[in-house]
Structures are given as structure tokens and as C-alpha cells.
Design a protein around this motif. Structure first.
Motif, PDB file in Angstrom:
ATOM      1  N   ARG A  91       0.831  -1.213   0.000  1.00 20.52           N
ATOM      2  CA  ARG A  91       0.000   0.000   0.000  1.00 20.52           C
ATOM      3  C   ARG A  91       0.864   1.260   0.000  1.00 20.52           C
ATOM      4  NH1 ARG A  91      -4.209  -2.406   3.722  1.00 20.52           N
ATOM      5  NH2 ARG A  91      -6.072  -2.628   2.413  1.00 20.52           N
ATOM      6  N   LYS A  92       1.900   1.235   0.820  1.00 24.23           N
ATOM      7  CA  LYS A  92       2.765   2.413   0.907  1.00 24.23           C
ATOM      8  C   LYS A  92       3.449   2.703  -0.425  1.00 24.23           C
ATOM      9  CE  LYS A  92       3.734   1.952   5.866  1.00 24.23           C
ATOM     10  NZ  LYS A  92       4.767   1.626   6.882  1.00 24.23           N
ATOM     11  N   LYS A  93       3.778   1.652  -1.156  1.00 24.35           N
ATOM     12  CA  LYS A  93       4.496   1.840  -2.413  1.00 24.35           C
ATOM     13  C   LYS A  93       3.561   2.021  -3.615  1.00 24.35           C
ATOM     14  CE  LYS A  93       8.611  -0.697  -0.910  1.00 24.35           C
ATOM     15  NZ  LYS A  93       9.558  -1.805  -1.195  1.00 24.35           N
ATOM     16  N   ILE A  94       2.431   1.339  -3.593  1.00 28.99           N
ATOM     17  CA  ILE A  94       1.527   1.351  -4.734  1.00 28.99           C
ATOM     18  C   ILE A  94       0.483   2.457  -4.644  1.00 28.99           C
ATOM     19  CG2 ILE A  94      -0.201   0.003  -6.017  1.00 28.99           C
ATOM     20  CD1 ILE A  94       2.695  -1.014  -6.300  1.00 28.99           C
ATOM     21  N   ASP A  95      -0.029   2.709  -3.431  1.00 26.74           N
ATOM     22  CA  ASP A  95      -1.182   3.606  -3.280  1.00 26.74           C
ATOM     23  C   ASP A  95      -0.891   4.968  -2.655  1.00 26.74           C
ATOM     24  OD1 ASP A  95      -3.033   1.982  -4.474  1.00 26.74           O
ATOM     25  OD2 ASP A  95      -3.746   1.056  -2.626  1.00 26.74           O
ATOM     26  N   ARG A  96       0.100   5.022  -1.776  1.00 21.66           N
ATOM     27  CA  ARG A  96       0.251   6.213  -0.927  1.00 21.66           C
ATOM     28  C   ARG A  96       0.379   7.507  -1.727  1.00 21.66           C
ATOM     29  NH1 ARG A  96       5.100   6.257   3.282  1.00 21.66           N
ATOM     30  NH2 ARG A  96       6.277   6.283   1.311  1.00 21.66           N
ATOM     31  N   ASP A  97       1.108   7.491  -2.823  1.00 18.92           N
ATOM     32  CA  ASP A  97       1.370   8.723  -3.574  1.00 18.92           C
ATOM     33  C   ASP A  97       0.383   8.958  -4.712  1.00 18.92           C
ATOM     34  OD1 ASP A  97       3.559   9.179  -1.938  1.00 18.92           O
ATOM     35  OD2 ASP A  97       4.938   8.112  -3.269  1.00 18.92           O
ATOM     36  N   PHE A  98      -0.709   8.203  -4.726  1.00 17.35           N
ATOM     37  CA  PHE A  98      -1.683   8.330  -5.811  1.00 17.35           C
ATOM     38  C   PHE A  98      -3.089   8.533  -5.246  1.00 17.35           C
ATOM     39  CE2 PHE A  98       1.903   5.848  -7.242  1.00 17.35           C
ATOM     40  CZ  PHE A  98       2.194   6.414  -8.484  1.00 17.35           C
ATOM     41  N   PRO A  99      -3.888   9.362  -5.887  1.00 23.38           N
ATOM     42  CA  PRO A  99      -5.225   9.658  -5.353  1.00 23.38           C
ATOM     43  C   PRO A  99      -6.163   8.454  -5.375  1.00 23.38           C
ATOM     44  CG  PRO A  99      -4.929  10.663  -7.522  1.00 23.38           C
ATOM     45  CD  PRO A  99      -3.582  10.176  -7.083  1.00 23.38           C
ATOM     46  N   GLN A 100      -6.058   7.627  -6.419  1.00 21.36           N
ATOM     47  CA  GLN A 100      -6.917   6.451  -6.489  1.00 21.36           C
ATOM     48  C   GLN A 100      -6.235   5.255  -5.838  1.00 21.36           C
ATOM     49  OE1 GLN A 100      -7.720   4.341 -10.287  1.00 21.36           O
ATOM     50  NE2 GLN A 100      -9.889   4.615  -9.802  1.00 21.36           N
ATOM     51  N   LYS A 101      -6.898   4.646  -4.859  1.00 19.33           N
ATOM     52  CA  LYS A 101      -6.345   3.500  -4.148  1.00 19.33           C
ATOM     53  C   LYS A 101      -6.774   2.215  -4.840  1.00 19.33           C
ATOM     54  CE  LYS A 101      -5.000   6.701  -1.404  1.00 19.33           C
ATOM     55  NZ  LYS A 101      -3.672   7.292  -1.677  1.00 19.33           N
TER      56      LYS A 101
END
Length: 228
Positions: A202-212
């Protein structure tokens, strides 16, 4: 006849493992310290390596990393008295394929060994070189992962977990399924290492992007899907 390297400094434990394996038709060799274990592993051909973590000269984590550089495909099973989630995560990140906590029954060790050898004989057939979901993509040949064109660095186990999720998008994956299919082991309800790896992703794939993309289904597991 399958050949197994046992890296274990406790001579009594090493002998018990050797005797148990040879009774089942395996050929074995023992190394009593980590440095010798790595040397033998790289000089000879083995179908599987069993290693303790706490060893003289080189520990099990170092052993895994060094073997993985030259022989990435050989299954490695860690035996250790260290059974915490952090220890398991470190072992998997170093390149271990499975983890068995001491004391253990020989029957359980044999089950784990057979599973690892079977998986190695039947590698997963990839449907294509690139897996895509939303703006996330994984190249199975180059091992490069990108989201919205941005390269993301993953550990081997993080990569394998994400690969499985990308191959089964929009389906809830239980912890038991992830343990069996990604780690090829039985899910240990006493630890939360799967949740730890999901959080890493999650930290690498989602954290920096608005869509989770990685979501939790309470009481059921995890799912890769676009937010509704």
C-alpha cells in the motif's frame, strides 16, 4: 534422488534432519557454519537448501541473499527459533521460500519440503510478459513495476504478492489463499506477516496516488480493485 543441503550448527539437529530425509530417499550434505554452507551451495547442485538463521560466520539471512544472486531458482527453507512476524518478514525479504519454527516435527518438515520441490518442478505459467490493472503495470520479464509511468521498487516477496493480486484482480483473496499460493505455506494465525506485506505494498503502490487500488474486506481478505 533429490539432493538437500542442510546448514545447521547444532550437530544433533542436523543429524536428526539428515536421518529423517535419508529415510525418505533424499541425498543430503551438512554444513555446520554459514560461510561453508554458502560455499557448498554455490559449488554443487542441490534441489533444496535448509538453513538455520543463527549460525557462525554467516547468518541465514546472508546465506539466502548470496545464494539468490547465483541460484535464484533454488528453494530455501529457514529453520529457526525466531518466530516473530518481523523475523519472518526479514527471512522472506532475504529470499527464503518458507519458514519453520523450532521445535518442529519431522513430518511437518517433510510436508514443507515436498511442497517446495513440487512448486519448483511446476513453475507458474505466465499469461503474458506484462500484467496491467488501471494505471499499474508489471513486466514479468524485466521485473519492473510502474504506476502512472513511475517506477516502483519492490522486494522479491512484495513483487510476488503483487503479481498474484494482478493475476486475480477484483477478487477477494483470503489470508489463507495468499499464504498457500504466494508463500506456499500454511497460514499461521499467530502472526500477521501477510498484513505487514499488504501494508508495505500500500505504501508503495497507493500512498502517492489519489486512487487507491489495494483494499481490505474486513474478515475476508484483500482485493485489487479501483475505487467505486
Amino acid at each position: 534422488m533429490k539432493k538437500v543441503l542442510i546448514i545447521e550448527d547444532d550437530q544433533r539437529v542436523a543429524s536428526l534432519i539428515q536421518r529423517g530425509l535419508e529415510e525418505q530417499g533424499y541425498e543430503t550434505k551438512i554444513a555446520y557454519d554459514g560461510a561453508l554452507g554458502v560455499k557448498i551451495a554455490l559449488q554443487e547442485d542441490f534441489d533444496l537448501v535448509i538453513t538455520d538463521i543463527i549460525l557462525p560466520k554467516k547468518d541465514g539471512f546472508e546465506i539466502c541473499k548470496e545464494i539468490r544472486i547465483s541460484k535464484p531458482g533454488i528453494p530455501i527453507l529457514m529453520l529457526t527459533a525466531l518466530g516473530t512476524t518481523d523475523d519472518k518478514v526479514e527471512g522472506f525479504d532475504a529470499g527464503a521460500d518458507d519458514y519453520l519454527v523450532k521445535p518442529f516435527e519431522m513430518r511437518e518438515l517433510l510436508v514443507r519440503i515436498r511442497a517446495l520441490l513440487k512448486r519448483n518442478q511446476n513453475p507458474l505459467v505466465h499469461s503474458g510478459p506484462v500484467l496491467k490493472f488501471a494505471d499499474l503495470e508489471m513486466d514479468l520479464n524485466t521485473k519492473v513495476v510502474k504506476r502512472a509511468g513511475k517506477k516502483i521498487s519492490l522486494t522479491p516477496k512484495e513483487f510476488k504478492l503483487l503479481e498474484y493480486m494482478l493475476k486475480h484482480p477484483e477478487r477477494v483473496l483470503s489470508r489463507v489463499e495468499i499464504a498457500e499460493k504466494v508463500w506456499d505455506t500454511h497460514f499461521d494465525t499467530g502472526t500477521n506477516f501477510i498484513d505487514v506485506y499488504i501494508n508495505y505494498l500500500r505504501k508503495k503502490i497507493d500512498r502517492d496516488f489519489p486512487q487507491k487500488l489495494i483494499h481490505t474486506k474486513t474478515g475476508m481478505g484483500f482485493v485489487l480493485k479501483q475505487e467505486e
